[in-house]
Design an enzyme around this catalytic site. Sequence first.
Site, mmCIF file in Angstrom:
data_model
loop_
_atom_site.group_PDB
_atom_site.id
_atom_site.type_symbol
_atom_site.label_atom_id
_atom_site.label_comp_id
_atom_site.label_asym_id
_atom_site.label_seq_id
_atom_site.Cartn_x
_atom_site.Cartn_y
_atom_site.Cartn_z
ATOM 1 N N GLU A 69 82.595 -33.554 -80.383
ATOM 2 C CA GLU A 69 83.583 -34.609 -80.648
ATOM 3 C C GLU A 69 83.287 -35.824 -79.770
ATOM 4 O O GLU A 69 82.915 -35.675 -78.603
ATOM 5 C CB GLU A 69 84.970 -34.040 -80.331
ATOM 6 C CG GLU A 69 86.129 -35.009 -80.493
ATOM 7 C CD GLU A 69 87.444 -34.355 -80.071
ATOM 8 O OE1 GLU A 69 87.573 -33.121 -80.176
ATOM 9 O OE2 GLU A 69 88.337 -35.079 -79.606
ATOM 10 N N GLU A 118 94.855 -29.702 -69.701
ATOM 11 C CA GLU A 118 95.010 -28.885 -70.903
ATOM 12 C C GLU A 118 94.881 -27.398 -70.605
ATOM 13 O O GLU A 118 94.661 -26.586 -71.506
ATOM 14 C CB GLU A 118 94.006 -29.339 -71.972
ATOM 15 C CG GLU A 118 94.277 -30.797 -72.366
ATOM 16 C CD GLU A 118 93.426 -31.292 -73.531
ATOM 17 O OE1 GLU A 118 92.481 -30.598 -73.949
ATOM 18 O OE2 GLU A 118 93.730 -32.396 -74.020
ATOM 19 N N ASP A 158 87.202 -38.728 -82.962
ATOM 20 C CA ASP A 158 88.572 -38.760 -82.426
ATOM 21 C C ASP A 158 88.922 -40.225 -82.148
ATOM 22 O O ASP A 158 89.548 -40.888 -82.974
ATOM 23 C CB ASP A 158 88.640 -37.892 -81.163
ATOM 24 C CG ASP A 158 89.948 -38.045 -80.395
ATOM 25 O OD1 ASP A 158 90.905 -38.615 -80.935
ATOM 26 O OD2 ASP A 158 90.018 -37.603 -79.223
ATOM 27 N N SER A 161 93.159 -40.048 -72.529
ATOM 28 C CA SER A 161 91.922 -40.734 -72.935
ATOM 29 C C SER A 161 92.147 -41.303 -74.337
ATOM 30 O O SER A 161 91.515 -40.912 -75.300
ATOM 31 C CB SER A 161 90.738 -39.765 -72.925
ATOM 32 O OG SER A 161 90.907 -38.713 -73.840
ATOM 33 N N LYS A 165 95.365 -36.257 -84.915
ATOM 34 C CA LYS A 165 96.432 -36.328 -83.912
ATOM 35 C C LYS A 165 97.573 -37.132 -84.505
ATOM 36 O O LYS A 165 97.410 -38.336 -84.783
ATOM 37 C CB LYS A 165 95.917 -37.030 -82.653
ATOM 38 C CG LYS A 165 94.897 -36.222 -81.845
ATOM 39 C CD LYS A 165 94.269 -37.088 -80.774
ATOM 40 C CE LYS A 165 93.543 -36.277 -79.711
ATOM 41 N NZ LYS A 165 92.721 -37.136 -78.833
ATOM 42 N N GLN A 185 84.568 -34.139 -71.240
ATOM 43 C CA GLN A 185 86.008 -33.908 -71.043
ATOM 44 C C GLN A 185 86.439 -32.473 -71.368
ATOM 45 O O GLN A 185 87.299 -31.920 -70.687
ATOM 46 C CB GLN A 185 86.774 -34.893 -71.927
ATOM 47 C CG GLN A 185 88.279 -34.810 -71.842
ATOM 48 C CD GLN A 185 88.936 -35.890 -72.694
ATOM 49 O OE1 GLN A 185 88.989 -37.047 -72.310
ATOM 50 N NE2 GLN A 185 89.426 -35.512 -73.859
ATOM 51 N N GLU A 186 85.867 -31.908 -72.439
ATOM 52 C CA GLU A 186 86.343 -30.591 -72.870
ATOM 53 C C GLU A 186 85.197 -29.664 -73.244
ATOM 54 O O GLU A 186 84.360 -30.013 -74.073
ATOM 55 C CB GLU A 186 87.280 -30.752 -74.085
ATOM 56 C CG GLU A 186 88.454 -31.663 -73.756
ATOM 57 C CD GLU A 186 89.324 -31.978 -74.972
ATOM 58 O OE1 GLU A 186 89.239 -31.281 -75.987
ATOM 59 O OE2 GLU A 186 90.075 -32.966 -74.880
ATOM 60 N N HIS A 190 96.321 -31.284 -80.430
ATOM 61 C CA HIS A 190 97.359 -31.674 -79.477
ATOM 62 C C HIS A 190 96.940 -32.961 -78.758
ATOM 63 O O HIS A 190 95.875 -33.510 -79.054
ATOM 64 C CB HIS A 190 97.556 -30.547 -78.451
ATOM 65 C CG HIS A 190 96.334 -30.329 -77.586
ATOM 66 N ND1 HIS A 190 96.344 -29.594 -76.433
ATOM 67 C CD2 HIS A 190 95.046 -30.769 -77.727
ATOM 68 C CE1 HIS A 190 95.140 -29.583 -75.897
ATOM 69 N NE2 HIS A 190 94.334 -30.278 -76.659
ATOM 70 N N ARG A 191 97.715 -33.397 -77.788
ATOM 71 C CA ARG A 191 97.318 -34.428 -76.830
ATOM 72 C C ARG A 191 97.296 -33.796 -75.446
ATOM 73 O O ARG A 191 97.876 -32.733 -75.234
ATOM 74 C CB ARG A 191 98.293 -35.623 -76.821
ATOM 75 C CG ARG A 191 98.421 -36.369 -78.115
ATOM 76 C CD ARG A 191 97.102 -36.803 -78.730
ATOM 77 N NE ARG A 191 96.259 -37.662 -77.912
ATOM 78 C CZ ARG A 191 96.053 -38.962 -78.126
ATOM 79 N NH1 ARG A 191 96.681 -39.568 -79.134
ATOM 80 N NH2 ARG A 191 95.233 -39.657 -77.367
ATOM 81 N N SER A 192 96.672 -34.494 -74.498
ATOM 82 C CA SER A 192 96.651 -33.931 -73.141
ATOM 83 C C SER A 192 98.050 -33.913 -72.522
ATOM 84 O O SER A 192 98.362 -33.065 -71.698
ATOM 85 C CB SER A 192 95.664 -34.705 -72.264
ATOM 86 O OG SER A 192 95.906 -36.089 -72.327
ATOM 87 N N HIS A 194 90.591 -35.664 -67.743
ATOM 88 C CA HIS A 194 91.602 -34.608 -67.649
ATOM 89 C C HIS A 194 91.474 -33.781 -66.381
ATOM 90 O O HIS A 194 92.171 -32.783 -66.200
ATOM 91 C CB HIS A 194 91.522 -33.681 -68.860
ATOM 92 C CG HIS A 194 91.887 -34.365 -70.140
ATOM 93 N ND1 HIS A 194 91.679 -33.807 -71.371
ATOM 94 C CD2 HIS A 194 92.467 -35.575 -70.369
ATOM 95 C CE1 HIS A 194 92.101 -34.633 -72.315
ATOM 96 N NE2 HIS A 194 92.577 -35.712 -71.739
ATOM 97 N N LYS A 224 92.719 -27.605 -82.049
ATOM 98 C CA LYS A 224 92.492 -27.546 -80.605
ATOM 99 C C LYS A 224 93.818 -27.818 -79.924
ATOM 100 O O LYS A 224 94.503 -28.804 -80.219
ATOM 101 C CB LYS A 224 91.358 -28.461 -80.148
ATOM 102 C CG LYS A 224 91.572 -29.936 -80.184
ATOM 103 C CD LYS A 224 90.461 -30.618 -79.360
ATOM 104 C CE LYS A 224 90.843 -32.057 -79.054
ATOM 105 N NZ LYS A 224 89.845 -32.703 -78.178
ATOM 106 N N ASP A 271 84.128 -31.754 -76.435
ATOM 107 C CA ASP A 271 84.654 -33.106 -76.640
ATOM 108 C C ASP A 271 84.131 -33.941 -75.490
ATOM 109 O O ASP A 271 84.579 -33.793 -74.346
ATOM 110 C CB ASP A 271 86.188 -33.133 -76.666
ATOM 111 C CG ASP A 271 86.709 -34.556 -76.867
ATOM 112 O OD1 ASP A 271 85.889 -35.471 -77.079
ATOM 113 O OD2 ASP A 271 87.946 -34.751 -76.806
HETATM 114 P P1 PGA Z 1 93.927 -37.189 -74.910
HETATM 115 O O1 PGA Z 1 92.684 -36.210 -74.962
HETATM 116 O O2 PGA Z 1 95.083 -36.511 -75.518
HETATM 117 O O3 PGA Z 1 94.064 -37.459 -73.434
HETATM 118 O O4 PGA Z 1 93.495 -38.420 -75.670
HETATM 119 C C1 PGA Z 1 92.406 -35.363 -76.030
HETATM 120 C C2 PGA Z 1 91.121 -35.735 -76.711
HETATM 121 O O5 PGA Z 1 90.391 -36.667 -76.292
HETATM 122 O O6 PGA Z 1 90.804 -35.106 -77.716
HETATM 123 ZN ZN ZN Z 2 88.874 -36.252 -78.034
#
Ligand code: PGA
Ligand code: ZN
Length: 424
Positions: free
Chosen positions: A281, A203, A308, A40, A333, A161-162, A361-363, A153, A384, A240
């Site tokens: 987020e 994740e 983000d 994402s 990131k 998403q999270e 991190h990243r996904s 994800h 995270k 998130d």
């Molecule tokens: P991504 O997701 O690594 O797929 O961008 C992580 C996030 O959105 O924080």
């Molecule tokens: Zn994010």
Amino acid sequence: TIEGIVAREILDSRGNPTVEVEVGLDDGTVARAAVPSGASTGAYEAIELRDGDQDRYNGKGVENAVTNIEDRVVDQLIGYEASEQRLIDQKMLDLDGTADKSGLGANAILGVSLAVAKAAAGSAELSLFRYLGGPNAHLLPVPMMNILNGGAHADSNVDIQEFMIAPIGAPTFREALRYGAEVYHALKSVLKKRGLSTGLGDEGGFAPDLPTNSAALDLIGEAVEKAGYRLGTDIVFALDVAATEFFDNGVYTFEGAGKSADDMAAYYHKLLDSYPIVSIEDPLAEDDWSGWSTLTASVGERIQIVGDDLFVTNPQRIARGIAEKAANAVLVKVNQIGSLTETFDAVDLAHRAGFRTMMSHRSGETEDTTIADLAVAMGCGQIKTGAPARSERVAKFNQLLRIEEELADAARYAGAGAFPRYRS
Ligand code: PGA
Ligand code: ZN
């Protein structure tokens, strides 16, 4: 002194190619770093160079990024002291010559940048967090553990998403990790009991199909209590939303209906009244600056609003966010901006403005654990890095255990102090 650099194409946790770099010094030190990759991704991220050759890895190969390092970077960096991080990163930015790092590729630049830092630390016989953070680095971050995955994800109908748990009541990082892992296992049995899927998202969190987003929070709340922890004291929630993913033509399509930024804000306020949420987020889309400012003003110091996709770890966008009070925290990131130097600049800028930072991190991840050291070196107070499952996630948690052990009595776990509402 840098004597040689080797780059190669390896695989990430999703089975997609990514860049790995080794830097060798004249004293025999060799250090290695690998580059993560998002799904994402924000539109304003530095460019991750992909080959686009459909005959290899569906176009996702990174042979061009590897070749760029070998043909255009290596010769230019040989002879530099590895400790000259800012000069080395600047040299690569000059060689790249673009604003978005599409010249060499952010994945090429970042791989070298991180491997140089690790080589310098190795040569100085220091842990990476100590080398980068100096003698005062001592703050262990709260692990924001993403135990239920939705959005891009997961193959489910959960929009957010999270769904993260933050074990703020633990006395140490080691205990925080245990709290989180126990809740994770309790969540698995809660899902099983209800006949819901216990398959994992990218994740490491569970990815069940649920009727609403608040149903996810209810299940996690049940798991927290089942594991024997106090919701709101030992463990709090963070989200998130990754709202850019469901924003199109001025409309947020959320839980099956079209919504405005004001509708979304009203929804968040309702959630805040019902659940112990400390952080949200990307509650809104990456270009919705006025919506972000309105929402941030409306929550005040009650919770953390984290940018983000809005900030993409870019000092210029963070500066705008500070000026417009668009958020009060920054997600960090390394591959969004593409060099260690600029990551330091982004975090410094945020901290000087009183914004909090969450290392991330990243996904798509690898076994590389650099971000664990960066979180401590930069004093982020939050990290995270997914669920306590899947080795590319757990590798970061395990590295933080080692760092806490090395710091011994000097270590301090950020705990509740990391968040506005729970500041002790
Ligand atoms: P991504 O997701 O690594 O797929 O961008 C992580 C996030 O959105 O924080
Ligand atoms: Zn994010």
